[in-house]
Write a protein that holds these residues in place. Structure first.
Motif, mmCIF file in Angstrom:
data_model
loop_
_atom_site.group_PDB
_atom_site.id
_atom_site.type_symbol
_atom_site.label_atom_id
_atom_site.label_comp_id
_atom_site.label_asym_id
_atom_site.label_seq_id
_atom_site.Cartn_x
_atom_site.Cartn_y
_atom_site.Cartn_z
ATOM 1 N N VAL A 49 0.839 -1.201 0.000
ATOM 2 C CA VAL A 49 0.000 0.000 0.000
ATOM 3 C C VAL A 49 0.873 1.250 0.000
ATOM 4 C CG1 VAL A 49 -1.630 1.346 1.401
ATOM 5 C CG2 VAL A 49 -2.012 -1.094 1.046
ATOM 6 N N TYR A 50 1.907 1.268 0.855
ATOM 7 C CA TYR A 50 2.786 2.435 0.924
ATOM 8 C C TYR A 50 3.525 2.648 -0.399
ATOM 9 C CZ TYR A 50 5.369 6.078 3.318
ATOM 10 O OH TYR A 50 5.869 7.296 3.700
ATOM 11 N N PHE A 51 4.032 1.576 -0.975
ATOM 12 C CA PHE A 51 4.717 1.654 -2.268
ATOM 13 C C PHE A 51 3.784 2.222 -3.335
ATOM 14 C CE2 PHE A 51 5.381 -0.273 -6.436
ATOM 15 C CZ PHE A 51 6.677 0.155 -6.716
ATOM 16 N N SER A 52 2.565 1.715 -3.405
ATOM 17 C CA SER A 52 1.604 2.170 -4.416
ATOM 18 C C SER A 52 1.280 3.647 -4.257
ATOM 19 C CB SER A 52 0.319 1.345 -4.334
ATOM 20 O OG SER A 52 0.594 -0.017 -4.534
ATOM 21 N N LEU A 53 1.048 4.072 -3.018
ATOM 22 C CA LEU A 53 0.745 5.480 -2.772
ATOM 23 C C LEU A 53 1.958 6.373 -3.031
ATOM 24 C CD1 LEU A 53 -1.494 5.232 0.402
ATOM 25 C CD2 LEU A 53 -2.184 5.971 -1.878
ATOM 26 N N ALA A 54 3.148 5.863 -2.736
ATOM 27 C CA ALA A 54 4.365 6.632 -3.006
ATOM 28 C C ALA A 54 4.543 6.849 -4.503
ATOM 29 C CB ALA A 54 5.581 5.928 -2.416
ATOM 30 N N LYS A 55 4.344 5.818 -5.289
ATOM 31 C CA LYS A 55 4.452 5.967 -6.745
ATOM 32 C C LYS A 55 3.382 6.920 -7.263
ATOM 33 C CE LYS A 55 8.030 3.696 -7.988
ATOM 34 N NZ LYS A 55 9.171 4.430 -8.531
ATOM 35 N N PHE A 56 2.190 6.850 -6.682
ATOM 36 C CA PHE A 56 1.127 7.784 -7.046
ATOM 37 C C PHE A 56 1.547 9.217 -6.713
ATOM 38 C CE2 PHE A 56 -2.797 10.075 -5.726
ATOM 39 C CZ PHE A 56 -3.381 10.176 -6.968
ATOM 40 N N GLY A 57 2.110 9.436 -5.523
ATOM 41 C CA GLY A 57 2.579 10.763 -5.126
ATOM 42 C C GLY A 57 3.685 11.273 -6.017
ATOM 43 N N VAL A 91 11.625 0.744 -1.468
ATOM 44 C CA VAL A 91 11.463 0.237 -2.832
ATOM 45 C C VAL A 91 10.948 1.338 -3.764
ATOM 46 C CG1 VAL A 91 10.223 -1.446 -4.270
ATOM 47 C CG2 VAL A 91 11.174 -2.149 -2.068
ATOM 48 N N ALA A 92 10.009 2.146 -3.289
ATOM 49 C CA ALA A 92 9.470 3.221 -4.125
ATOM 50 C C ALA A 92 10.555 4.210 -4.519
ATOM 51 C CB ALA A 92 8.335 3.936 -3.395
ATOM 52 N N ASN A 93 11.402 4.570 -3.573
ATOM 53 C CA ASN A 93 12.459 5.541 -3.872
ATOM 54 C C ASN A 93 13.615 4.913 -4.631
ATOM 55 O OD1 ASN A 93 11.591 8.150 -2.707
ATOM 56 N ND2 ASN A 93 11.421 6.914 -0.865
ATOM 57 N N ALA A 94 13.937 3.664 -4.339
ATOM 58 C CA ALA A 94 15.045 2.993 -5.028
ATOM 59 C C ALA A 94 14.713 2.703 -6.486
ATOM 60 C CB ALA A 94 15.408 1.698 -4.304
ATOM 61 N N THR A 95 13.433 2.578 -6.817
ATOM 62 C CA THR A 95 13.040 2.326 -8.202
ATOM 63 C C THR A 95 12.815 3.632 -8.976
ATOM 64 O OG1 THR A 95 10.718 2.083 -7.548
ATOM 65 C CG2 THR A 95 12.041 0.067 -7.719
ATOM 66 N N GLY A 96 13.080 4.748 -8.325
ATOM 67 C CA GLY A 96 12.988 6.054 -8.987
ATOM 68 C C GLY A 96 14.369 6.510 -9.415
#
Length: 146
Positions: free
Chosen positions: A30-38, A78-83
């Motif tokens: 959920v956090y990853f999904s919302l982070a990518k959305f943000g 994971v959200a930040n590392a994949t950016g």
């Protein structure tokens, strides 16, 4: 002991009885999904003025306790590392996200916040401590990391 620190008053939610490993995995997704959305609101893949995971992370830490913090850390990492950031930068930003959720939940518990928001005091606590102070911690750690 950390669980008591966060949950001075037990809160029964639909996820309260879930195994910790499942809860951590769910929170991470959920956090990853919302982070990518943000991050989709930004022209860079590392900084965004809109960060929906902060509110969700705070609510999860407040309602379910410290056992969700590893899920917040994993999802943010994971959200930040994949950016556009390297692993060290992603880890620093993820640490700030996790600290903000944990610190905000601790502050809200410390000052007797009630999530039903029936008292003006609770609205002020949420605005000043939950939305203000904890996110300032997140922004400070993120800025230092970058």
């Amino acid at each position: 002991m950390p669980q008591k620190l966060f949950n001075a008053r037990p809160r029964n939610t639909i996820l309260s009885g879930a195994p910790t490993w499942a809860l951590i995995g769910l929170v991470a997704v959920v956090y990853f999904s919302l982070a990518k959305f943000g991050l989709s609101f930004s022209n860079q893949e590392i900084v965004s003025a809109v960060w929906p995971p902060s509110g969700v992370g705070l609510a999860l830490a407040f309602m379910l306790g410290s056992r969700v913090l590893p899920g917040i850390l994993a999802g943010a990492l994971v959200a930040n590392a994949t950016g556009d950031s390297n692993l060290a930068t992603a880890a620093g930003i993820a640490a700030g996200n996790t600290l903000a959720a944990g610190f905000g939940a601790w502050l809200l518990n410390r000052y007797g916040f009630q999530p039903n928001l029936r008292r003006v005091r609770d609205v002020l606590l949420l605005a000043l401590l939950g939305a203000g102070l904890s996110t300032a911690l997140n922004a400070t750690v993120g800025s230092i990391t970058l």
